[in-house]
Design a protein around this motif. Structure first.
Motif, PDB file in Angstrom:
ATOM      1  N   ALA A 196       0.970  -1.149  -0.156  1.00  0.00           N
ATOM      2  CA  ALA A 196      -0.183   0.095   0.069  1.00  0.00           C
ATOM      3  C   ALA A 196       0.883   1.440   0.186  1.00  0.00           C
ATOM      4  CB  ALA A 196      -0.970  -0.102   1.386  1.00  0.00           C
ATOM      5  N   TRP A 197       0.142   2.380  -0.328  1.00  0.00           N
ATOM      6  CA  TRP A 197       0.989   3.457  -0.238  1.00  0.00           C
ATOM      7  C   TRP A 197       0.554   4.311   1.116  1.00  0.00           C
ATOM      8  CZ3 TRP A 197       1.356   7.626  -4.929  1.00  0.00           C
ATOM      9  CH2 TRP A 197       2.483   7.033  -5.936  1.00  0.00           C
ATOM     10  N   LEU A 198       1.480   5.056   1.501  1.00  0.00           N
ATOM     11  CA  LEU A 198       1.133   5.886   2.799  1.00  0.00           C
ATOM     12  C   LEU A 198       1.259   7.295   2.606  1.00  0.00           C
ATOM     13  CD1 LEU A 198       1.229   6.270   5.942  1.00  0.00           C
ATOM     14  CD2 LEU A 198       3.940   6.193   6.126  1.00  0.00           C
ATOM     15  N   MET A 199       0.193   8.191   3.131  1.00  0.00           N
ATOM     16  CA  MET A 199       0.285   9.512   3.061  1.00  0.00           C
ATOM     17  C   MET A 199       0.436   9.888   4.610  1.00  0.00           C
ATOM     18  SD  MET A 199      -2.594  11.943   1.493  1.00  0.00           S
ATOM     19  CE  MET A 199      -2.610  14.075   1.637  1.00  0.00           C
ATOM     20  N   VAL A 200       1.165  10.893   4.842  1.00  0.00           N
ATOM     21  CA  VAL A 200       1.136  11.686   6.197  1.00  0.00           C
ATOM     22  C   VAL A 200       0.978  13.092   6.074  1.00  0.00           C
ATOM     23  CG1 VAL A 200       2.628  12.194   8.105  1.00  0.00           C
ATOM     24  CG2 VAL A 200       2.860   9.881   7.177  1.00  0.00           C
ATOM     25  N   ASP A 201      -0.247  13.411   6.847  1.00  0.00           N
ATOM     26  CA  ASP A 201      -0.273  15.043   7.183  1.00  0.00           C
ATOM     27  C   ASP A 201       0.340  15.352   8.123  1.00  0.00           C
ATOM     28  OD1 ASP A 201      -1.536  17.265   7.902  1.00  0.00           O
ATOM     29  OD2 ASP A 201      -3.498  16.906   7.320  1.00  0.00           O
ATOM     30  N   ASP A 202       1.412  15.944   8.146  1.00  0.00           N
ATOM     31  CA  ASP A 202       2.342  16.411   9.160  1.00  0.00           C
ATOM     32  C   ASP A 202       2.245  17.936   9.310  1.00  0.00           C
ATOM     33  OD1 ASP A 202       3.910  15.688  11.253  1.00  0.00           O
ATOM     34  OD2 ASP A 202       5.854  15.895  10.230  1.00  0.00           O
ATOM     35  N   ALA A 203       0.963  18.457   9.305  1.00  0.00           N
ATOM     36  CA  ALA A 203       0.431  20.011   9.344  1.00  0.00           C
ATOM     37  C   ALA A 203       1.129  20.392  10.729  1.00  0.00           C
ATOM     38  CB  ALA A 203      -1.023  20.369   9.525  1.00  0.00           C
ATOM     39  N   HIS A 204       0.939  19.599  12.018  1.00  0.00           N
ATOM     40  CA  HIS A 204       1.193  20.019  13.262  1.00  0.00           C
ATOM     41  C   HIS A 204       2.682  19.262  13.630  1.00  0.00           C
ATOM     42  CE1 HIS A 204      -2.615  21.804  14.013  1.00  0.00           C
ATOM     43  NE2 HIS A 204      -3.170  20.977  13.346  1.00  0.00           N
ATOM     44  N   GLY A 205       3.380  18.770  12.620  1.00  0.00           N
ATOM     45  CA  GLY A 205       4.684  18.313  13.160  1.00  0.00           C
ATOM     46  C   GLY A 205       5.716  18.848  12.330  1.00  0.00           C
ATOM     47  N   ILE A 206       5.503  19.397  11.201  1.00  0.00           N
ATOM     48  CA  ILE A 206       6.350  20.023  10.573  1.00  0.00           C
ATOM     49  C   ILE A 206       7.196  21.216  11.145  1.00  0.00           C
ATOM     50  CG2 ILE A 206       5.104  21.555   9.103  1.00  0.00           C
ATOM     51  CD1 ILE A 206       7.934  19.232   7.802  1.00  0.00           C
ATOM     52  N   GLY A 207       8.505  21.709  11.231  1.00  0.00           N
ATOM     53  CA  GLY A 207       8.836  22.765  11.820  1.00  0.00           C
ATOM     54  C   GLY A 207       8.909  22.546  13.316  1.00  0.00           C
ATOM     55  N   VAL A 208       8.354  21.434  13.906  1.00  0.00           N
ATOM     56  CA  VAL A 208       8.476  21.435  15.423  1.00  0.00           C
ATOM     57  C   VAL A 208       9.239  20.346  15.900  1.00  0.00           C
ATOM     58  CG1 VAL A 208       7.019  21.171  17.365  1.00  0.00           C
ATOM     59  CG2 VAL A 208       6.189  22.660  15.865  1.00  0.00           C
ATOM     60  N   LEU A 209       9.098  19.058  15.285  1.00  0.00           N
ATOM     61  CA  LEU A 209       9.663  17.801  15.708  1.00  0.00           C
ATOM     62  C   LEU A 209      10.909  17.480  14.575  1.00  0.00           C
ATOM     63  CD1 LEU A 209       6.374  15.956  15.842  1.00  0.00           C
ATOM     64  CD2 LEU A 209       7.659  16.946  17.911  1.00  0.00           C
ATOM     65  N   GLY A 210      11.642  16.619  15.038  1.00  0.00           N
ATOM     66  CA  GLY A 210      12.653  16.142  14.356  1.00  0.00           C
ATOM     67  C   GLY A 210      13.936  17.181  14.152  1.00  0.00           C
ATOM     68  N   PRO A 211      15.148  16.611  13.520  1.00  0.00           N
ATOM     69  CA  PRO A 211      16.207  17.329  13.381  1.00  0.00           C
ATOM     70  C   PRO A 211      15.922  18.589  12.490  1.00  0.00           C
ATOM     71  CG  PRO A 211      16.640  15.316  12.580  1.00  0.00           C
ATOM     72  CD  PRO A 211      15.347  15.056  13.305  1.00  0.00           C
ATOM     73  N   HIS A 212      16.124  19.589  12.746  1.00  0.00           N
ATOM     74  CA  HIS A 212      16.297  20.941  11.790  1.00  0.00           C
ATOM     75  C   HIS A 212      14.707  21.002  11.551  1.00  0.00           C
ATOM     76  CE1 HIS A 212      20.487  20.673  11.304  1.00  0.00           C
ATOM     77  NE2 HIS A 212      20.297  19.302  10.933  1.00  0.00           N
ATOM     78  N   GLY A 213      13.755  20.649  12.347  1.00  0.00           N
ATOM     79  CA  GLY A 213      12.239  20.945  12.292  1.00  0.00           C
ATOM     80  C   GLY A 213      11.703  20.055  11.010  1.00  0.00           C
ATOM     81  N   GLN A 214      12.578  19.144  10.571  1.00  0.00           N
ATOM     82  CA  GLN A 214      12.043  18.272   9.429  1.00  0.00           C
ATOM     83  C   GLN A 214      10.727  17.336   9.653  1.00  0.00           C
ATOM     84  OE1 GLN A 214      16.032  16.473   9.515  1.00  0.00           O
ATOM     85  NE2 GLN A 214      16.061  16.959   7.169  1.00  0.00           N
ATOM     86  N   GLY A 215      10.307  17.405  11.036  1.00  0.00           N
ATOM     87  CA  GLY A 215       8.675  16.942  11.241  1.00  0.00           C
ATOM     88  C   GLY A 215       8.740  15.533  11.784  1.00  0.00           C
ATOM     89  N   SER A 216       7.640  15.125  11.708  1.00  0.00           N
ATOM     90  CA  SER A 216       7.313  13.605  12.375  1.00  0.00           C
ATOM     91  C   SER A 216       7.974  12.672  11.943  1.00  0.00           C
ATOM     92  CB  SER A 216       5.845  13.200  12.123  1.00  0.00           C
ATOM     93  OG  SER A 216       4.915  14.202  12.915  1.00  0.00           O
TER      94      SER A 216
END
Length: 399
Positions: A196-216
């Motif tokens: 299957a394909w995966l789609m992630v809506d990271d509206a509330h993770g991008i910029g905040v989470l991960g190194p350099h704000g790269q998200g979820s």
């Protein structure tokens, strides 16, 4: 008379304490001006406090001086400028993705993707708590849409075992009303297993989470190629507006050639693209914004625990205090406003019946004193409910 349902349904909303109306505020940020009062803002999504950063204001002004106010046309006519191209290149390098398509909003991006890719022989599988833009689009497309219990991987696997010519699994990275996160590594494993394909809506993770704000995805160690469709918005942690869909070159080419919401919509203003690019660069240059936000989240959770306030199991900037009843939640929000805190009541249908809440959101500009003051006011407000024989989660009969 025609369309009598309009007044009838509005009256019903009012009777259920679900009526909504816009509220004009004078500025956004740590402080919000509301009805001539300055309140501490615990309702915004400007998690990194970038919206009013002088560097971003200057960047948008420079973009306006160079490009004017609007794009003037859709992207495939004359609306796509070198500013849009530069933004796409910045995103590709930042997120390590092959290609990017820009949209004016996350709502539009989500609906565009589902309408574009899914036909009647396909299977769409969504987390039960996905954003309304995704659920609504899934109801409109010809594909068979099924939902799995929130973050329940066993139930997801059951859904994946169903037939479908093409299978698409969609989850948010950070869920907007609960603040919890999807177990993306396990979802990736299952989508691989069932092709299957995966789609992630990271509206509330991008910029905040991960190194350099790269998200979820980056935070959970997911390689970009394992997420076939990556949607993120620029109006929350990045402090501007708009959205993007990232994926393979073929996917973005397909969007460019066949997606009506992309083809027939006026492109975002070039000046806005300049500001978004500056925001991405600024958050990478100023890691203290992420660090301060994480500190504020920890401070809030610790203070709430000390005061005996029951909060949702969230490690993100979204910290819901679930009350249950609509009227009780509205009353507590009003009491907080009277004490100098702007904290919006969230009610059904945005959240399930019986789970109305104060959706506390934290940002990097909040001080420790701000947070402790809010928690004290919350504890007092909840104690007032308890004195009346009502506590958190005891209002489920009020819908």
């Amino acid at each position: 008379m025609a369309f009598d349902f309009i007044s009838a349904q509005l009256a019903e909303r009012k009777s259920q304490h679900l009526y909504r109306q816009t509220t004009a505020v004078q500025c956004q940020g740590r402080l919000i001006q509301y009805q001539q009062a300055s309140l501490l803002n615990f309702s915004g999504n400007d998690y990194l406090s970038l919206a009013q950063a002088p560097e971003l204001v200057t960047a948008w002004q420079q973009g306006l001086a160079q490009y004017g106010c609007g794009s003037g046309a859709s992207a495939l006519v004359t609306g796509y400028s070198d500013a849009h191209y530069a933004l796409e290149q910045t995103i590709k390098e930042w997120l390590n993705v092959p290609a990017v398509a820009l949209f004016n909003s996350g709502y539009s991006a989500n609906q565009a993707v589902l309408k574009l890719l899914l036909g009647k022989q396909d299977l769409l599988i969504q987390d039960k708590l996905n954003h309304a833009s995704l659920i609504e689009a899934g109801q409109y497309v010809a594909a068979n849409m099924v939902r799995f219990r929130h973050n329940d991987m066993s139930h997801l696997e059951q859904r994946l075992s169903q037939g479908g010519e093409n299978k698409l699994v969609i989850s948010e990275g950070v869920f907007s009303m609960d603040g919890d996160q999807a177990p993306l590594a396990e979802i990736v494993r299952l989508t691989r297993q069932y092709q299957a394909w995966l789609m992630v809506d990271d509206a509330h993770g991008i910029g905040v989470l991960g190194p350099h704000g790269q998200g979820s995805l980056a935070q959970q160690g997911i390689h970009p190629q394992d997420c076939h469709i990556h949607m993120a918005t620029f109006g929350k942690a990045l402090g501007v507006a708009g959205a993007m869909v990232a994926g393979t070159v073929d996917l973005v080419d397909y969007i460019t050639n066949f997606s009506k919401p992309y083809i027939y919509t006026t492109a975002m203003p070039p000046a806005q693209a300049v500001a978004i690019k500056a925001s991405i660069e600024l958050l990478q240059q100023q890691p203290w914004r992420q660090q301060k936000l994480l500190q504020n989240i920890a401070t809030f959770k610790q203070a709430a625990q000390q005061e005996g306030i029951e909060i949702a199991p969230s490690e993100t900037a979204i910290q819901p205090v679930i009350i249950g009843g609509n009227n009780a939640t509205l009353a507590l929000a009003q009491r907080l406003r009277e004490q100098g805190f702007y904290c919006t009541a969230i009610r059904p249908p945005t959240v399930p019946p019986g789970s109305a809440r104060l959706r506390v959101t934290l940002c990097s500009a909040h001080t420790t004193a701000d947070i402790h003051a809010l928690v004290t006011a919350l504890a007092q407000g909840l104690a007032g409910n308890a004195d009346a024989g009502m506590t958190n989660r005891e209002f489920s009969n009020e819908q």
